[in-house]
Design an enzyme around this catalytic site. Structure first.
Site, mmCIF file in Angstrom:
data_model
loop_
_atom_site.group_PDB
_atom_site.id
_atom_site.type_symbol
_atom_site.label_atom_id
_atom_site.label_comp_id
_atom_site.label_asym_id
_atom_site.label_seq_id
_atom_site.Cartn_x
_atom_site.Cartn_y
_atom_site.Cartn_z
ATOM 1 N N HIS A 67 -37.098 14.701 -12.203
ATOM 2 C CA HIS A 67 -37.054 13.357 -11.624
ATOM 3 C C HIS A 67 -36.281 12.414 -12.543
ATOM 4 O O HIS A 67 -35.379 11.702 -12.113
ATOM 5 C CB HIS A 67 -38.470 12.830 -11.373
ATOM 6 C CG HIS A 67 -38.546 11.353 -11.138
ATOM 7 N ND1 HIS A 67 -38.046 10.759 -10.001
ATOM 8 C CD2 HIS A 67 -39.031 10.344 -11.906
ATOM 9 C CE1 HIS A 67 -38.236 9.445 -10.071
ATOM 10 N NE2 HIS A 67 -38.827 9.167 -11.224
ATOM 11 N N ASP A 96 -4.851 0.420 -7.822
ATOM 12 C CA ASP A 96 -5.759 1.578 -7.917
ATOM 13 C C ASP A 96 -6.282 1.624 -9.346
ATOM 14 O O ASP A 96 -5.999 0.747 -10.153
ATOM 15 C CB ASP A 96 -5.008 2.879 -7.570
ATOM 16 C CG ASP A 96 -5.970 3.966 -7.082
ATOM 17 O OD1 ASP A 96 -6.969 4.234 -7.780
ATOM 18 O OD2 ASP A 96 -5.733 4.519 -5.993
ATOM 19 N N TRP A 132 -37.632 14.167 -19.617
ATOM 20 C CA TRP A 132 -36.200 13.847 -19.632
ATOM 21 C C TRP A 132 -35.736 13.485 -21.038
ATOM 22 O O TRP A 132 -34.547 13.482 -21.326
ATOM 23 C CB TRP A 132 -35.871 12.713 -18.648
ATOM 24 C CG TRP A 132 -35.997 11.330 -19.203
ATOM 25 C CD1 TRP A 132 -37.132 10.578 -19.248
ATOM 26 C CD2 TRP A 132 -34.958 10.531 -19.787
ATOM 27 N NE1 TRP A 132 -36.870 9.371 -19.840
ATOM 28 C CE2 TRP A 132 -35.545 9.310 -20.172
ATOM 29 C CE3 TRP A 132 -33.601 10.729 -20.028
ATOM 30 C CZ2 TRP A 132 -34.821 8.285 -20.795
ATOM 31 C CZ3 TRP A 132 -32.882 9.695 -20.661
ATOM 32 C CH2 TRP A 132 -33.505 8.502 -21.018
ATOM 33 N N SER A 160 -17.869 13.821 -17.652
ATOM 34 C CA SER A 160 -17.560 12.997 -16.487
ATOM 35 C C SER A 160 -17.706 11.517 -16.817
ATOM 36 O O SER A 160 -16.838 10.700 -16.482
ATOM 37 C CB SER A 160 -18.489 13.391 -15.334
ATOM 38 O OG SER A 160 -18.491 12.401 -14.354
ATOM 39 N N SER A 161 -18.798 11.166 -17.491
ATOM 40 C CA SER A 161 -19.035 9.751 -17.823
ATOM 41 C C SER A 161 -17.967 9.218 -18.760
ATOM 42 O O SER A 161 -17.503 8.093 -18.607
ATOM 43 C CB SER A 161 -20.387 9.583 -18.509
ATOM 44 O OG SER A 161 -21.403 9.807 -17.596
ATOM 45 N N HIS A 244 -31.101 4.496 -26.191
ATOM 46 C CA HIS A 244 -31.281 3.074 -25.947
ATOM 47 C C HIS A 244 -30.050 2.404 -25.349
ATOM 48 O O HIS A 244 -30.168 1.713 -24.342
ATOM 49 C CB HIS A 244 -31.842 2.307 -27.133
ATOM 50 C CG HIS A 244 -32.463 1.048 -26.615
ATOM 51 N ND1 HIS A 244 -33.692 1.011 -26.026
ATOM 52 C CD2 HIS A 244 -31.941 -0.185 -26.443
ATOM 53 C CE1 HIS A 244 -33.922 -0.185 -25.536
ATOM 54 N NE2 HIS A 244 -32.884 -0.934 -25.784
ATOM 55 N N GLU A 246 -28.066 3.850 -23.558
ATOM 56 C CA GLU A 246 -28.058 4.415 -22.210
ATOM 57 C C GLU A 246 -28.831 3.533 -21.223
ATOM 58 O O GLU A 246 -28.396 3.323 -20.099
ATOM 59 C CB GLU A 246 -28.648 5.830 -22.235
ATOM 60 C CG GLU A 246 -28.984 6.432 -20.882
ATOM 61 C CD GLU A 246 -27.778 6.729 -20.009
ATOM 62 O OE1 GLU A 246 -26.665 6.819 -20.552
ATOM 63 O OE2 GLU A 246 -27.960 6.854 -18.785
ATOM 64 N N TYR A 248 -29.158 0.437 -21.321
ATOM 65 C CA TYR A 248 -28.359 -0.761 -21.015
ATOM 66 C C TYR A 248 -27.148 -0.408 -20.169
ATOM 67 O O TYR A 248 -26.662 -1.239 -19.397
ATOM 68 C CB TYR A 248 -27.953 -1.478 -22.303
ATOM 69 C CG TYR A 248 -29.163 -2.090 -22.979
ATOM 70 C CD1 TYR A 248 -30.342 -2.229 -22.267
ATOM 71 C CD2 TYR A 248 -29.146 -2.528 -24.286
ATOM 72 C CE1 TYR A 248 -31.461 -2.765 -22.849
ATOM 73 C CE2 TYR A 248 -30.272 -3.079 -24.872
ATOM 74 C CZ TYR A 248 -31.428 -3.183 -24.151
ATOM 75 O OH TYR A 248 -32.540 -3.720 -24.725
ATOM 76 N N SER A 259 -24.773 -11.451 -10.713
ATOM 77 C CA SER A 259 -23.994 -12.654 -11.009
ATOM 78 C C SER A 259 -22.922 -12.915 -9.960
ATOM 79 O O SER A 259 -22.365 -14.009 -9.889
ATOM 80 C CB SER A 259 -23.331 -12.535 -12.385
ATOM 81 O OG SER A 259 -24.309 -12.308 -13.359
ATOM 82 N N HIS A 293 -37.487 1.752 -31.742
ATOM 83 C CA HIS A 293 -38.697 1.184 -31.127
ATOM 84 C C HIS A 293 -39.307 2.149 -30.111
ATOM 85 O O HIS A 293 -40.403 1.919 -29.626
ATOM 86 C CB HIS A 293 -38.443 -0.207 -30.514
ATOM 87 C CG HIS A 293 -37.556 -0.215 -29.310
ATOM 88 N ND1 HIS A 293 -36.680 -1.224 -29.044
ATOM 89 C CD2 HIS A 293 -37.409 0.656 -28.291
ATOM 90 C CE1 HIS A 293 -36.031 -0.966 -27.920
ATOM 91 N NE2 HIS A 293 -36.457 0.157 -27.451
ATOM 92 N N HIS A 294 -38.585 3.236 -29.805
ATOM 93 C CA HIS A 294 -39.169 4.284 -28.972
ATOM 94 C C HIS A 294 -40.025 5.217 -29.819
ATOM 95 O O HIS A 294 -40.618 6.141 -29.299
ATOM 96 C CB HIS A 294 -38.066 5.104 -28.298
ATOM 97 C CG HIS A 294 -37.202 4.301 -27.377
ATOM 98 N ND1 HIS A 294 -37.474 4.166 -26.044
ATOM 99 C CD2 HIS A 294 -36.093 3.558 -27.606
ATOM 100 C CE1 HIS A 294 -36.548 3.386 -25.479
ATOM 101 N NE2 HIS A 294 -35.703 3.004 -26.411
ATOM 102 N N THR A 319 -31.124 -11.893 -23.171
ATOM 103 C CA THR A 319 -31.619 -11.567 -21.834
ATOM 104 C C THR A 319 -32.200 -12.814 -21.187
ATOM 105 O O THR A 319 -31.984 -13.080 -19.997
ATOM 106 C CB THR A 319 -32.683 -10.459 -21.906
ATOM 107 O OG1 THR A 319 -32.224 -9.464 -22.803
ATOM 108 C CG2 THR A 319 -32.914 -9.849 -20.550
ATOM 109 N N LYS A 322 -29.556 -15.021 -19.786
ATOM 110 C CA LYS A 322 -29.070 -14.565 -18.481
ATOM 111 C C LYS A 322 -29.995 -15.024 -17.358
ATOM 112 O O LYS A 322 -29.557 -15.562 -16.342
ATOM 113 C CB LYS A 322 -28.956 -13.037 -18.465
ATOM 114 C CG LYS A 322 -27.759 -12.569 -19.247
ATOM 115 C CD LYS A 322 -27.521 -11.097 -19.033
ATOM 116 C CE LYS A 322 -26.090 -10.739 -19.336
ATOM 117 N NZ LYS A 322 -25.132 -11.275 -18.394
ATOM 118 N N ARG A 441 -49.010 9.157 -20.231
ATOM 119 C CA ARG A 441 -48.032 9.548 -19.228
ATOM 120 C C ARG A 441 -47.865 11.072 -19.221
ATOM 121 O O ARG A 441 -48.341 11.755 -20.111
ATOM 122 C CB ARG A 441 -46.699 8.854 -19.494
ATOM 123 C CG ARG A 441 -46.085 9.230 -20.813
ATOM 124 C CD ARG A 441 -44.917 8.345 -21.193
ATOM 125 N NE ARG A 441 -43.727 8.647 -20.430
ATOM 126 C CZ ARG A 441 -42.475 8.464 -20.873
ATOM 127 N NH1 ARG A 441 -42.280 7.971 -22.083
ATOM 128 N NH2 ARG A 441 -41.440 8.736 -20.137
#
Lengths: 516, 381
Positions: A67, A96, A132, A160-161, A244, A246, A248, A259, A293-294, A319, A322, A441
């Protein structure tokens, strides 16, 4: 001069057209969104009540892992790349993407990566079952044999990315119409430019960490094996140095979408354009110095804990800027609430709630209680589902008339919104409570004191899933038989994409537009 | 059309939402747990008050931001005939709403820093317990005395599979709890032998990752006698959800009596190594040991899980030479999920489980292992 697309399957296989490739990315991500959603519903069905009813614990772990992987790499990231493909050339007045053949390649390797990843479900030993975040040594020494296919799939997705990111940067920096200075670019272009740099910076780190796993598994190294002098915590540092930024990568383009949408429906220019750009850049910078922080509970020295706590708290500042800017844009506007606006407003509210729980999680001492509980699950789903998914949905409603030339049915769009909104909150809000009450979890079974919250979450999840089926119906029926859309679609929206007819011709801006 | 659909929708949904929320609130309000526990240690109380402080800050900020937002969503609608303003910049405002959050963050960071420093101070402990995580159980080693034991989930499979009603401590109960004295500063050293686990007891305010090759430390002074329950918090494989933690805090005198009893038990067990058992004794004991230690992977009928955990039938060590069979159980298989049970299980238990595996589920090897065989194997002869 103008010529249409080729006919048949070769149009899609050989295409170098940014619109075709954008559509393929979006359909691919839609398919993955449903697949990842089905996995989520298996999880929620098992957790509907205490006891093991539907799946075995090992399969349950495969579901949580798949998932997460499918949603992050298959649904959210390709959807944003698809939007970038469709919109960035039109927004900057380019004919293009800068590197059209690479564009084709970076899309077409994706289906194979995911085919391989999903095929692991049918292999002996089953699919990856280590979450994951695939912490070593659970994902190396103790992993099922299919982990090797998982590693290869990750490599392809990363390639690819990276190619997609290079393409986007090249397009934005080189292909802007005359007069389109950097500080005149729509925010979606800005946020994607910054996202693309994040991708180039961290995808190689991900590739590195899975390669180290590969070496540990097959070539006798001990990067993450303590018995051979390695360090399991090293894995987490490297993973989160990718991980991290990632997260964002999955939210910055969303900022750009919102926006664009809020000013259109508030009929008022975006408040604080330049501070939005600077805030995005600051968030991107901070994303590189908060990864641990993870890992507040891995036993870092206190100086490390304090540094990562302070740096993480700092993210609240840009943040916040924004969010304040969006609210100020709405303030004293003349608002209407069509479907894209509803999703955008819900984005602002729910993302802010996710931000609040993020701020609480940043407080290291409190994190010793929150860490790895459903409170964290609630937090990141509140930032990712209303953040990424709602913004992508908003973008589809907002630009779909431009893409296909047809208007969606407003009543059905609103029904979709309310079902999704209620489903989402019903699913994820109770998770705050089950987490605080002490539910870890990634467990397939739990004590009865968590039963009520889990039942609510499961009901909400199925409601949310049902809402997405309605979404699919709306998109298909709009493309097939929606009312004809005007070139402007909305009430005086800003941006070059609205200056071309709806549907946008196969080739747009073959001669650059004039930008005042 | 649009309005009607809207209204119809609201009519359909509102009662459902109201019913659900009313029922949950009214019936469950008493029993429902929804907030972080205050716990029974100074640290857990401090964390809880920090959590509440943060929560109220968020509520306050939310009220202001969402208040302004909803005000403008209600007042500044096109349908009310308002004309949009055209402002889109204000340097003063932007500086203000950068500076105010910064100040709030500093106010938050001060107590957080203080708590963290306290949380990290595990010096001058009165006693030390070494906690080791295994797939999927905990080992507790009382460093200052010769007591160590394993703590396994004790919830019967039938309750998990829904064949029996669930008892009040479902999934949060173990065969042997960690027993500790109240009022003493206990230092926990946390590590793991296979994958990463995390030792978490919410009431103690302690959560530390158990990492192979590392020893983390944490501490607690438990103020009230009682039984405190927690769970493994880091995904550690198939039975991650089935390795709970139970801490029993007792007054000092009771704790010491318990410790003494434990020591005597260990001595009695060691004496069994010299005894010779009959086949039936071994088989019966082995069946229990197998259910507790082996069945999670190799399954109750020895059939394993294809591709992950091997079956104990044809081609496995269980039907090969007994020396090799003993070796696998004692030393494990490096690089796989098969652990070395030599230190985890007593000689008697290893002999029993080997005997059981060789003769259960149609494996009619007919031979047996005695505790002394295991002892000799460990000594290398």
């Amino acid at each position: 001069m103008a010529h249409g697309p080729a006919k048949g399957i070769t149009r899609w296989l050989y295409t170098t057209n940014h619109k075709d490739i954008g559509s393929m990315y979006l359909w691919f991500s839609f398919a993955m969104f449903f697949l990842g959603g089905i996995f989520a519903l298996v999880i929620r069905a098992e957790l509907f009540q205490p006891g093991l009813q539907i799946v075995e614990p090992n399969f349950f772990n495969q579901m949580t892992t798949m998932h997460g992987l499918i949603m992050v790499f298959g649904a959210v990231m390709p959807a944003f790349v698809g939007l970038a493909n469709w919109m960035i050339p039109m927004m900057v007045g380019a004919p293009d993407m800068a590197l059209p053949r690479m564009n084709n390649w970076s899309f077409w390797i994706l289906p194979f990566a995911f085919l391989m990843l999903v095929s692991t479900l049918f292999m002996q030993g089953g699919a990856p079952n280590f979450g994951w975040t695939f912490y070593a040594p659970l994902s190396t020494t103790y992993a099922p044999p299919s982990v090797t296919f998982f590693i290869f799939a990750i490599h392809i997705m990363g390639a690819s990315s990276i190619m997609g990111a290079i393409n986007i940067i090249a397009t934005i920096l080189n292909m802007r119409a005359p007069g389109m200075t950097l500080m005149k670019m729509p925010l979606f272009v800005w946020t994607w430019l910054i996202t693309a740099y994040l991708l180039i910076a961290v995808m190689p780190v991900l590739a590195g960490v899975v390669t180290m796993m590969l070496m540990d598994i097959h070539f006798g190294t001990s990067f993450f094996d303590a018995a051979g002098g390695g360090d399991p915590v090293l894995f987490q540092h490297v993973f989160w140095f990718f991980g991290h930024p990632e997260v964002y990568i999955m939210i910055l383009p969303a900022f750009g979408i919102v926006s664009a949408i809020i000013p259109t429906f508030a009929r008022k220019p975006l408040f604080g354009y330049s501070s939005m750009v600077y805030a995005t850049a600051s968030i991107a910078f901070l994303s590189f110095i908060v990864w641990a922080h993870h890992m507040f509970t891995v036993g870092m020295p206190i100086a490390g804990e304090l540094f990562f706590m302070y740096a993480t708290m700092l993210i609240a500042v840009p943040t916040g800027v924004k969010v304040f800017n969006w609210v100020a844009t709405m303030f004293r506007g003349a608002m209407t609430f069509e479907t894209p606006m509803l999703f955008a407003v819900a984005f602002v509210i729910l993302f802010t709630i996710g931000g609040f729980s993020g701020l609480m999680l940043a407080i290291a001492p409190a994190d010793f209680q929150y860490h790895d509980t459903y409170f964290v699950v609630a937090h990141f789903h509140y930032v990712l589902v209303p953040g990424a998914i709602f913004s992508i949905t908003a973008a589809v409603y907002y630009w779909l008339p431009k893409w296909c030339g047809h208007m969606y049915n407003e009543a059905m769009g609103k029904a979709h919104f309310w079902l999704a909104f209620i489903g989402l909150n019903l699913t994820f809000f109770p998770m705050h409570f089950s987490g605080l009450a002490g539910m870890p979890r990634r467990i397939p079974d739990y004590h009865m004191m968590f039963a009520d919250w889990n039942m609510l979450s499961s009901v909400g999840a199925f409601l949310f899933g049902g809402a997405q089926v309605l979404f699919l119906y709306i998109v298909v029926s709009t493309i097939l038989k929606g009312k004809k859309a005007t070139a402007e679609v909305w009430d005086n929206p800003e941006g070059l994409e609205w200056t071309v007819p709806s549907p946008a011709p196969y080739h747009t801006f073959s001669t650059p537009p004039e930008v005042k | 059309m649009l309005k009607r659909a809207h209204r119809l929708f609201a009519w359909l949904l509102a009662p459902a939402v109201l019913m659900i929320s009313y029922q949950t609130l009214a019936e469950k309000a008493e029993s429902l747990k929804f907030n972080m526990t205050e716990g029974v240690t100074p640290v857990s109380r401090e964390i809880q008050s920090l959590h509440m402080e943060m929560f109220w800050w968020c509520v306050a900020i939310g009220v202001v931001v969402f208040g302004i937002m909803f005000y403008s969503m209600i007042m500044h609608r096109k349908s009310r005939g308002v004309k949009p303003a055209n402002f889109h910049e204000s340097t003063g405002l932007e500086i203000l709403w950068t500076a105010i959050p910064l100040v709030i963050l500093v106010i938050m960071a001060i107590p957080a820093t203080k708590s963290l420093i306290e949380l990290y101070d595990s010096e001058e402990a009165d006693m030390t317990v070494l906690i080791t995580g295994y797939q999927w159980r905990w080992e507790y080693d009382y460093v200052e005395s010769d007591v160590s034991f394993f703590s396994n989930l004790s919830t019967p499979r039938d309750e998990i599979n829904g064949y029996a009603p669930k008892n009040p401590n479902y999934l949060l109960e173990v065969d042997e709890p960690l027993v500790v004295p109240v009022g003493q500063k206990i230092r926990f050293l946390v590590t793991a032998s296979d994958v990463i686990h995390s030792w978490w007891v919410p009431d103690l305010g302690v959560k530390r990752d158990a990492i192979p090759g590392f020893i983390n430390d944490a501490w607690a002074v438990i103020e009230e006698p009682g039984i405190y329950r927690g769970q493994c918090a880091e995904l550690c494989g198939k039975d991650h959800g089935f390795m709970p933690i139970v801490v029993e805090a007792k007054p000092q005198a009771e704790y010491e009596a318990w410790l003494e009893e434990k020591r005597a038990e260990a001595e009695a067990l060691a004496a069994l190594t010299e005894k010779t058992f009959t086949f039936d004794e071994l088989y019966e004991r082995g069946e229990k040991v197998y259910g507790q230690w082996c069945a999670a992977c190799h399954q109750a009928d020895g059939s394993g899980i294809p591709g992950t955990f091997p079956a104990l039938h044809d081609g496995s060590k269980a039907v090969g030479p007994i020396e090799e069979h003993i070796d696998v159980v004692v030393n494990g298989v490096p690089g796989t999920a098969m652990q070395a049970f030599g230190e985890q299980l007593s000689e008697v238990d290893i002999a029993a489980v080997v005997t059981y595996e060789r003769n259960a589920w149609g494996n009619n090897m007919g031979d047996q292992a005695q505790p002394i065989d295991i002892y000799n194997h460990k000594q290398g002869n």
